[in-house]
Design a protein around this motif. Structure first.
Motif, PDB file in Angstrom:
ATOM      1  N   PHE A  20      67.422  11.681   5.341  1.00  0.00           N
ATOM      2  CA  PHE A  20      67.471  11.103   3.999  1.00  0.00           C
ATOM      3  C   PHE A  20      67.955   9.657   4.050  1.00  0.00           C
ATOM      4  N   LYS A  21      68.909   9.372   4.943  1.00  0.00           N
ATOM      5  CA  LYS A  21      69.435   8.012   5.061  1.00  0.00           C
ATOM      6  C   LYS A  21      68.351   7.057   5.571  1.00  0.00           C
ATOM      7  N   LEU A  22      67.554   7.529   6.525  1.00  0.00           N
ATOM      8  CA  LEU A  22      66.443   6.714   7.018  1.00  0.00           C
ATOM      9  C   LEU A  22      65.459   6.434   5.892  1.00  0.00           C
ATOM     10  N   TRP A  23      65.124   7.454   5.123  1.00  0.00           N
ATOM     11  CA  TRP A  23      64.177   7.269   4.037  1.00  0.00           C
ATOM     12  C   TRP A  23      64.731   6.307   2.983  1.00  0.00           C
ATOM     13  N   ASP A  24      66.038   6.420   2.681  1.00  0.00           N
ATOM     14  CA  ASP A  24      66.666   5.491   1.734  1.00  0.00           C
ATOM     15  C   ASP A  24      66.598   4.055   2.253  1.00  0.00           C
ATOM     16  N   THR A  25      66.809   3.891   3.560  1.00  0.00           N
ATOM     17  CA  THR A  25      66.725   2.564   4.162  1.00  0.00           C
ATOM     18  C   THR A  25      65.318   2.000   4.014  1.00  0.00           C
ATOM     19  N   ALA A  26      64.325   2.829   4.292  1.00  0.00           N
ATOM     20  CA  ALA A  26      62.935   2.390   4.157  1.00  0.00           C
ATOM     21  C   ALA A  26      62.614   2.027   2.704  1.00  0.00           C
ATOM     22  N   GLN A  27      63.073   2.838   1.770  1.00  0.00           N
ATOM     23  CA  GLN A  27      62.826   2.553   0.354  1.00  0.00           C
ATOM     24  C   GLN A  27      63.448   1.235  -0.074  1.00  0.00           C
ATOM     25  N   LEU A  29      64.211  -1.421   1.915  1.00  0.00           N
ATOM     26  CA  LEU A  29      63.727  -2.602   2.627  1.00  0.00           C
ATOM     27  C   LEU A  29      62.216  -2.808   2.546  1.00  0.00           C
ATOM     28  N   ALA A  30      61.470  -1.752   2.294  1.00  0.00           N
ATOM     29  CA  ALA A  30      60.011  -1.884   2.227  1.00  0.00           C
ATOM     30  C   ALA A  30      59.538  -2.894   1.182  1.00  0.00           C
ATOM     31  N   PRO A  31      60.201  -2.994   0.015  1.00  0.00           N
ATOM     32  CA  PRO A  31      59.738  -3.981  -0.970  1.00  0.00           C
ATOM     33  C   PRO A  31      59.813  -5.424  -0.490  1.00  0.00           C
ATOM     34  N   LEU A  32      60.511  -5.677   0.618  1.00  0.00           N
ATOM     35  CA  LEU A  32      60.607  -7.036   1.146  1.00  0.00           C
ATOM     36  C   LEU A  32      59.400  -7.402   2.012  1.00  0.00           C
ATOM     37  N   SER A  33      58.401  -6.520   2.030  1.00  0.00           N
ATOM     38  CA  SER A  33      57.139  -6.757   2.749  1.00  0.00           C
ATOM     39  C   SER A  33      57.368  -7.134   4.210  1.00  0.00           C
ATOM     40  N   PRO A  34      58.045  -6.268   4.966  1.00  0.00           N
ATOM     41  CA  PRO A  34      58.296  -6.584   6.370  1.00  0.00           C
ATOM     42  C   PRO A  34      57.021  -6.630   7.195  1.00  0.00           C
ATOM     43  N   ARG A  35      57.068  -7.412   8.269  1.00  0.00           N
ATOM     44  CA  ARG A  35      55.958  -7.423   9.223  1.00  0.00           C
ATOM     45  C   ARG A  35      55.780  -6.027   9.806  1.00  0.00           C
ATOM     46  N   PHE A  36      56.891  -5.348  10.080  1.00  0.00           N
ATOM     47  CA  PHE A  36      56.844  -3.988  10.609  1.00  0.00           C
ATOM     48  C   PHE A  36      58.251  -3.393  10.583  1.00  0.00           C
ATOM     49  N   PHE A  37      58.310  -2.073  10.642  1.00  0.00           N
ATOM     50  CA  PHE A  37      59.537  -1.344  10.975  1.00  0.00           C
ATOM     51  C   PHE A  37      59.422  -0.921  12.435  1.00  0.00           C
ATOM     52  N   ASN A 264      70.220   1.713  10.205  1.00  0.00           N
ATOM     53  CA  ASN A 264      69.914   2.628   9.094  1.00  0.00           C
ATOM     54  C   ASN A 264      70.867   2.449   7.910  1.00  0.00           C
ATOM     55  N   ARG A 265      71.364   1.222   7.773  1.00  0.00           N
ATOM     56  CA  ARG A 265      72.180   0.870   6.603  1.00  0.00           C
ATOM     57  C   ARG A 265      71.597  -0.409   6.030  1.00  0.00           C
ATOM     58  N   ALA A 266      70.949  -0.259   4.883  1.00  0.00           N
ATOM     59  CA  ALA A 266      70.058  -1.320   4.399  1.00  0.00           C
ATOM     60  C   ALA A 266      70.744  -2.417   3.606  1.00  0.00           C
ATOM     61  N   GLU A 267      71.900  -2.155   3.033  1.00  0.00           N
ATOM     62  CA  GLU A 267      72.420  -3.045   2.000  1.00  0.00           C
ATOM     63  C   GLU A 267      72.692  -4.459   2.519  1.00  0.00           C
ATOM     64  N   LEU A 268      73.376  -4.558   3.652  1.00  0.00           N
ATOM     65  CA  LEU A 268      73.716  -5.882   4.172  1.00  0.00           C
ATOM     66  C   LEU A 268      72.465  -6.642   4.600  1.00  0.00           C
ATOM     67  N   THR A 269      71.534  -5.960   5.255  1.00  0.00           N
ATOM     68  CA  THR A 269      70.272  -6.594   5.642  1.00  0.00           C
ATOM     69  C   THR A 269      69.505  -7.062   4.417  1.00  0.00           C
ATOM     70  N   ARG A 270      69.465  -6.226   3.384  1.00  0.00           N
ATOM     71  CA  ARG A 270      68.784  -6.609   2.135  1.00  0.00           C
ATOM     72  C   ARG A 270      69.430  -7.845   1.530  1.00  0.00           C
ATOM     73  N   ASP A 271      70.769  -7.885   1.495  1.00  0.00           N
ATOM     74  CA  ASP A 271      71.466  -9.008   0.864  1.00  0.00           C
ATOM     75  C   ASP A 271      71.216 -10.308   1.628  1.00  0.00           C
ATOM     76  N   VAL A 272      71.240 -10.234   2.951  1.00  0.00           N
ATOM     77  CA  VAL A 272      70.970 -11.436   3.753  1.00  0.00           C
ATOM     78  C   VAL A 272      69.531 -11.892   3.549  1.00  0.00           C
TER      79      VAL A 272
END
Length: 288
Positions: A20-27, A29-37, A264-272
């Protein structure tokens, strides 16, 4: 400031809660249109099947590009290529090809008796199929097993000569570390893309231990800054500020792509990412 292209690394879950944590991370960060995971392998190849399953599911449910890690550890050549063919069949045609850490906590890497002897042999085999976009690892700081930095650069050149398309570096704490490495690679005749690997520091104690283990230099000022921030309960504020500043410096020096180790912790990556101008474009539900 130019807006960078981003990509994100995650690791495969071992439990339902972790899934579930992985899926939350994907949800997140995915809107940031990454080149890839990218999806990692565990030390010694311990998560081979989990990596395969996570890559397949992430690719199928999100429709986003997924790069699966593949190592030489603990498997024959045929077994390793079977995994690669399985990735391709599932639409995962990006591979991060690595030698891998020694199995079972060993001090040195020992190849499987019928396996690939090193990452270059694996890269050559993958390239011969013509099915994969191949990424490899690179080390701005001295690799723990390298005699000197030039040896690391020479080995990276061998990886590109074997068929690699792009390199992703180990993390570092100062932009100058990557920029010096990039200049040295250019001097050595390497003309393929080298993407800096960025570690937003979610937990300084863990990050410091990780750095020690993989040979990443920790500047005294960084260590002192985090020790002070921990005492003042400003760890996350400092982590966000330092990571954003370093990425901004890289972008100012012409770096176009950034690869974030998310743990697998999206918040800090998203904020940066948002501080660098990477804004949400789509939601995961839009592409699933």
């Amino acid at each position: 400031m130019t807006t960078p292209n981003v990509s994100f690394e995650v690791f495969p879950p071992r439990t339902v809660d972790a899934a579930f944590k992985l899926w939350d991370t994907a949800q997140t960060l995915a809107p940031l249109s990454p080149r890839f995971f990218s999806v990692t392998y565990g030390a010694g190849g311990t998560t081979r099947d989990l990596t395969k399953d996570a890559a397949h599911v992430l690719r199928r449910t999100s429709g986003l590009p997924v790069a699966a890690h593949l190592t030489c550890v603990g498997a024959s050549r045929e077994e390793t290529m079977d995994v690669a063919r399985g990735f391709a069949k599932a639409g995962v045609t990006d591979i991060v090809a690595l030698r891998g850490d020694p199995a079972d906590g060993a001090a040195t890497f020992t190849p499987h008796v019928d396996g690939f002897q090193n990452s270059c042999e694996l890269i050559e085999a993958l390239a011969e199929t013509g099915e994969f976009n191949i990424r490899v690892g690179a080390y701005p700081d001295l690799h723990p097993e390298a005699t000197d930095q030039q040896a690391s650069i020479d080995w990276l050149k061998r990886k590109f000569d074997a068929g690699a398309d792009e390199a992703i570096t180990q993390f570092f704490f100062e932009a100058e570390t990557f920029l010096r490495f990039r200049d040295a690679c250019d001097k050595a005749g390497i003309d393929k893309p080298i993407t800096p690997g960025i570690l937003p520091v979610v937990n300084w104690t863990s990050a410091r231990k990780f750095a020690d283990r993989c040979g990443t230099h920790v500047p005294d000022w960084v260590n002192q800054a985090f020790e002070t921030a921990l005492r003042d309960d400003r760890h996350d504020l400092l982590a966000t500020a330092l990571c954003t500043e370093m990425c901004s410096d890289l972008i100012d020096e012409g770096v176009e792509n950034l690869h974030f180790y998310t743990l697998n912790r999206a918040e800090l990556t998203r904020d940066v990412s948002r501080a660098l101008g990477v804004t949400p474009q789509v939601s995961l539900s839009d592409v699933a």
